[in-house]
Design a protein around this motif. Structure first.
Motif, PDB file in Angstrom:
ATOM      1  N   LEU A  15       0.830  -1.205   0.000  1.00 35.27           N
ATOM      2  CA  LEU A  15       0.000   0.000   0.000  1.00 35.27           C
ATOM      3  C   LEU A  15       0.866   1.259   0.000  1.00 35.27           C
ATOM      4  CD1 LEU A  15      -2.855  -0.967   2.466  1.00 35.27           C
ATOM      5  CD2 LEU A  15      -3.012  -0.626   0.002  1.00 35.27           C
ATOM      6  N   CYS A  16       1.993   1.204   0.682  1.00 36.31           N
ATOM      7  CA  CYS A  16       2.925   2.330   0.698  1.00 36.31           C
ATOM      8  C   CYS A  16       3.494   2.570  -0.701  1.00 36.31           C
ATOM      9  CB  CYS A  16       4.041   2.052   1.697  1.00 36.31           C
ATOM     10  SG  CYS A  16       5.350   3.259   1.734  1.00 36.31           S
ATOM     11  N   SER A  18       2.116   1.908  -3.434  1.00 33.25           N
ATOM     12  CA  SER A  18       1.087   2.314  -4.390  1.00 33.25           C
ATOM     13  C   SER A  18       0.922   3.830  -4.444  1.00 33.25           C
ATOM     14  CB  SER A  18      -0.252   1.660  -4.046  1.00 33.25           C
ATOM     15  OG  SER A  18      -0.813   2.237  -2.889  1.00 33.25           O
ATOM     16  N   MET A  19       1.564   4.539  -3.530  1.00 32.67           N
ATOM     17  CA  MET A  19       1.542   6.004  -3.552  1.00 32.67           C
ATOM     18  C   MET A  19       2.703   6.525  -4.392  1.00 32.67           C
ATOM     19  SD  MET A  19       0.766   6.940   0.352  1.00 32.67           S
ATOM     20  CE  MET A  19      -0.240   5.898   1.340  1.00 32.67           C
ATOM     21  N   HIS A  23       6.735   5.542  -3.856  1.00 28.72           N
ATOM     22  CA  HIS A  23       7.271   4.704  -4.924  1.00 28.72           C
ATOM     23  C   HIS A  23       8.464   5.389  -5.579  1.00 28.72           C
ATOM     24  CE1 HIS A  23       7.402   2.323  -8.624  1.00 28.72           C
ATOM     25  NE2 HIS A  23       6.690   1.413  -7.972  1.00 28.72           N
ATOM     26  N   ARG A  36       0.232   0.889  -9.905  1.00 31.87           N
ATOM     27  CA  ARG A  36      -0.318   1.483  -8.691  1.00 31.87           C
ATOM     28  C   ARG A  36      -1.581   0.743  -8.254  1.00 31.87           C
ATOM     29  NH1 ARG A  36      -2.324   6.685  -9.941  1.00 31.87           N
ATOM     30  NH2 ARG A  36      -0.363   6.902 -11.045  1.00 31.87           N
ATOM     31  N   GLN A  37      -2.457   0.444  -9.200  1.00 29.16           N
ATOM     32  CA  GLN A  37      -3.678  -0.295  -8.873  1.00 29.16           C
ATOM     33  C   GLN A  37      -3.373  -1.717  -8.425  1.00 29.16           C
ATOM     34  OE1 GLN A  37      -5.966   0.065 -12.435  1.00 29.16           O
ATOM     35  NE2 GLN A  37      -6.854   2.039 -11.850  1.00 29.16           N
ATOM     36  N   ARG A  40      -2.084  -1.634  -4.896  1.00 30.43           N
ATOM     37  CA  ARG A  40      -3.175  -1.363  -3.963  1.00 30.43           C
ATOM     38  C   ARG A  40      -4.027  -2.612  -3.737  1.00 30.43           C
ATOM     39  NH1 ARG A  40      -5.636   3.382  -6.187  1.00 30.43           N
ATOM     40  NH2 ARG A  40      -3.753   4.399  -5.469  1.00 30.43           N
ATOM     41  N   GLY A  43      -2.000  -5.153  -1.752  1.00 32.14           N
ATOM     42  CA  GLY A  43      -1.867  -4.729  -0.361  1.00 32.14           C
ATOM     43  C   GLY A  43      -3.103  -5.061   0.452  1.00 32.14           C
ATOM     44  N   TRP A  44      -4.268  -4.736  -0.084  1.00 33.94           N
ATOM     45  CA  TRP A  44      -5.509  -5.037   0.632  1.00 33.94           C
ATOM     46  C   TRP A  44      -5.744  -6.544   0.725  1.00 33.94           C
ATOM     47  CZ3 TRP A  44      -7.448  -1.881   3.857  1.00 33.94           C
ATOM     48  CH2 TRP A  44      -7.375  -0.506   3.642  1.00 33.94           C
TER      49      TRP A  44
END
Length: 108
Positions: A15-16, A18-19, A23, A36-37, A40, A43-44
């Motif tokens: 998740l980090c 993905s920003m 990145h 990025r998607q 994310r 990560g979830w």
């Protein structure tokens, strides 16, 4: 509980990454929209798997409490490592994702 910790740390790192800012800072380039998607979503997914690992090990009563503790611990570790040792942060994420299947089979 160690499996949940490894999965949480890997999920928070994804998740980090993905920003855009993190990145670029850690890997030296901006992520594409697809990357990025993907980060994310992964990560979830890893956070959801960590919840499953914590609950399946000890049940809902204690597993949920342990999961929140693991969430806080992995988030704190990530926040403390990011500004001072960013390469170590990435290395630990890789090791955690490689070691988590070993611990998953050890729990069975």
């Amino acid at each position: 509980m160690l499996l949940a910790l490894l999965l949480c740390y890997g999920g928070f790192t994804a998740l980090c990454l993905s920003m855009d800012r993190h990145h670029t800072e850690l890997l030296g380039r901006k992520p594409s929209v697809r990357r990025r998607q993907g980060m994310r979503i992964h990560g979830w997914l890893l956070l959801a798997l960590s919840l499953w690992a914590a609950v399946s090990a000890t049940g809902w009563g204690l597993g949920l409490v342990q999961w929140f503790a693991v969430l806080m611990l992995s988030g704190l570790l990530l926040v403390l490592l990011m500004p001072y040792h960013p390469r170590l942060m990435l290395s630990l994420a890789g090791v955690s994702l490689l070691a988590s299947p070993v611990f998953a089979f050890a729990q069975c």
